[in-house]
Every structure is written in structure tokens, then in C-alpha cells.
Design a protein around this motif. Structure first.
Motif, mmCIF file in Angstrom:
data_model
loop_
_atom_site.group_PDB
_atom_site.id
_atom_site.type_symbol
_atom_site.label_atom_id
_atom_site.label_comp_id
_atom_site.label_asym_id
_atom_site.label_seq_id
_atom_site.Cartn_x
_atom_site.Cartn_y
_atom_site.Cartn_z
ATOM 1 N N LYS A 61 0.833 -1.211 0.000
ATOM 2 C CA LYS A 61 0.000 0.000 0.000
ATOM 3 C C LYS A 61 0.863 1.255 0.000
ATOM 4 O O LYS A 61 0.554 2.231 -0.695
ATOM 5 N N SER A 62 1.939 1.215 0.761
ATOM 6 C CA SER A 62 2.853 2.357 0.809
ATOM 7 C C SER A 62 3.500 2.584 -0.559
ATOM 8 O O SER A 62 3.624 3.725 -1.024
ATOM 9 N N ILE A 64 2.263 1.739 -3.484
ATOM 10 C CA ILE A 64 1.240 2.236 -4.409
ATOM 11 C C ILE A 64 1.033 3.729 -4.217
ATOM 12 O O ILE A 64 0.993 4.496 -5.186
ATOM 13 N N LYS A 65 0.942 4.160 -2.968
ATOM 14 C CA LYS A 65 0.741 5.588 -2.678
ATOM 15 C C LYS A 65 1.907 6.423 -3.217
ATOM 16 O O LYS A 65 1.709 7.425 -3.913
ATOM 17 N N GLY A 66 3.131 6.007 -2.904
ATOM 18 C CA GLY A 66 4.308 6.747 -3.355
ATOM 19 C C GLY A 66 4.456 6.734 -4.870
ATOM 20 O O GLY A 66 4.826 7.739 -5.480
ATOM 21 N N LYS A 68 2.067 6.465 -7.086
ATOM 22 C CA LYS A 68 1.059 7.343 -7.702
ATOM 23 C C LYS A 68 1.537 8.793 -7.679
ATOM 24 O O LYS A 68 1.382 9.522 -8.669
ATOM 25 N N GLU A 69 2.111 9.193 -6.558
ATOM 26 C CA GLU A 69 2.625 10.569 -6.446
ATOM 27 C C GLU A 69 3.770 10.795 -7.435
ATOM 28 O O GLU A 69 3.839 11.833 -8.104
ATOM 29 N N ILE A 104 2.590 0.017 -10.257
ATOM 30 C CA ILE A 104 1.344 0.173 -9.492
ATOM 31 C C ILE A 104 0.402 -0.982 -9.800
ATOM 32 O O ILE A 104 -0.184 -1.587 -8.901
ATOM 33 N N LYS A 108 -0.875 -3.739 -7.116
ATOM 34 C CA LYS A 108 -2.309 -3.927 -6.867
ATOM 35 C C LYS A 108 -2.711 -5.384 -7.090
ATOM 36 O O LYS A 108 -3.497 -5.939 -6.327
#
Length: 127
Positions: A61-62, A64-66, A68-69, A104, A108
Motif C-alpha cells: 500500500k505504501s 502504491i501511494k508513493g 502514484k505521487e 502500481i 495492486k
């Protein structure tokens, strides 16, 4: 002691030393034959490989978040570079954004697979 009857170097060394496993060496003896041999090492390598392939849900999850940014930043950089006529930077940024999107997607998929596996385990336990 007849060393000619012993079949391998580990057995010979064990007989000469007259000692078994010491300290935490028993943790390395994966096949529980009271000696550390090539079979134990193969089993340890397999365990290590399995551990490397396992990422926690939080880590995924971390990521994926990073990612995306970072993908958004590359897309912004692509747009700015294209507007300034720097097509090399625009192309490089576009490729970086594409790679991030692939990462990503893979993260996922792995996350979904882990969640499905957990749900199946719960269902098996409940039945």
C-alpha cells in the motif's frame, strides 16, 4: 575409527572432531540429520527466496501511494518539458510514468491476490 567406511567429508569431520552440532547450528539443520550438508543449504536458500517474494500489505500500500505521487510528478514534468520544447525530457518523463503505472498495477495485483488468499483461508477455517 575406520575413515574409509565413512561416505562423505561431513561424516569424516564429525568423527574426527567427535562433536555434534553446537550452539545455534541446529537452526541450520533443516533436514534434522544432525549435520549441516548441501541439502540443508538448499532448503535455506528456498526459504530465503520465499521470504524475499513476500511483501507485507502495508509495504504494498505504501508503494502504491508513493508510486502514484511519483507518476503524477513525471506527468507534470512531461507536460512542462513538452511546453518548453524539451522533447527528450518529455519522452523520458513519459517513459518513467509508464513504468510507474506498471509497478502500481503489479502491486495492486499482488495485494488483491493476498487479500483473496486470506479470504479463502478464512472460509476454509469457518467450514
Amino acid at each position: 575409527m575406520d575413515l574409509k567406511k565413512l561416505s562423505n567429508v561431513a561424516e569424516i569431520a564429525s568423527q574426527i572432531m567427535g562433536e555434534g552440532l553446537k550452539g545455534d547450528q541446529h537452526k541450520l539443520d533443516k533436514n534434522k540429520n544432525n549435520k549441516i550438508d548441501s541439502e540443508d543449504l538448499q532448503m535455506l536458500r528456498k526459504e530465503e527466496q520465499e521470504q524475499i517474494n513476500e511483501l507485507s500489505t502495508g509495504t504494498l500500500k505504501s508503494y502504491i501511494k508513493g508510486a502514484k505521487e511519483d507518476k503524477a510528478a513525471h506527468q507534470d514534468q512531461k507536460a512542462s518539458a513538452a511546453a518548453a520544447g524539451d522533447y527528450k525530457t518529455a519522452s523520458d518523463s513519459a517513459q518513467a510514468a509508464i513504468k510507474r503505472q506498471a509497478g502500481i498495477k503489479a502491486a495492486k495485483a499482488k495485494l488483491n491476490a493476498e487479500e483473496t488468499e486470506q479470504e479463502e483461508t478464512i472460509l476454509e477455517y469457518e467450514s
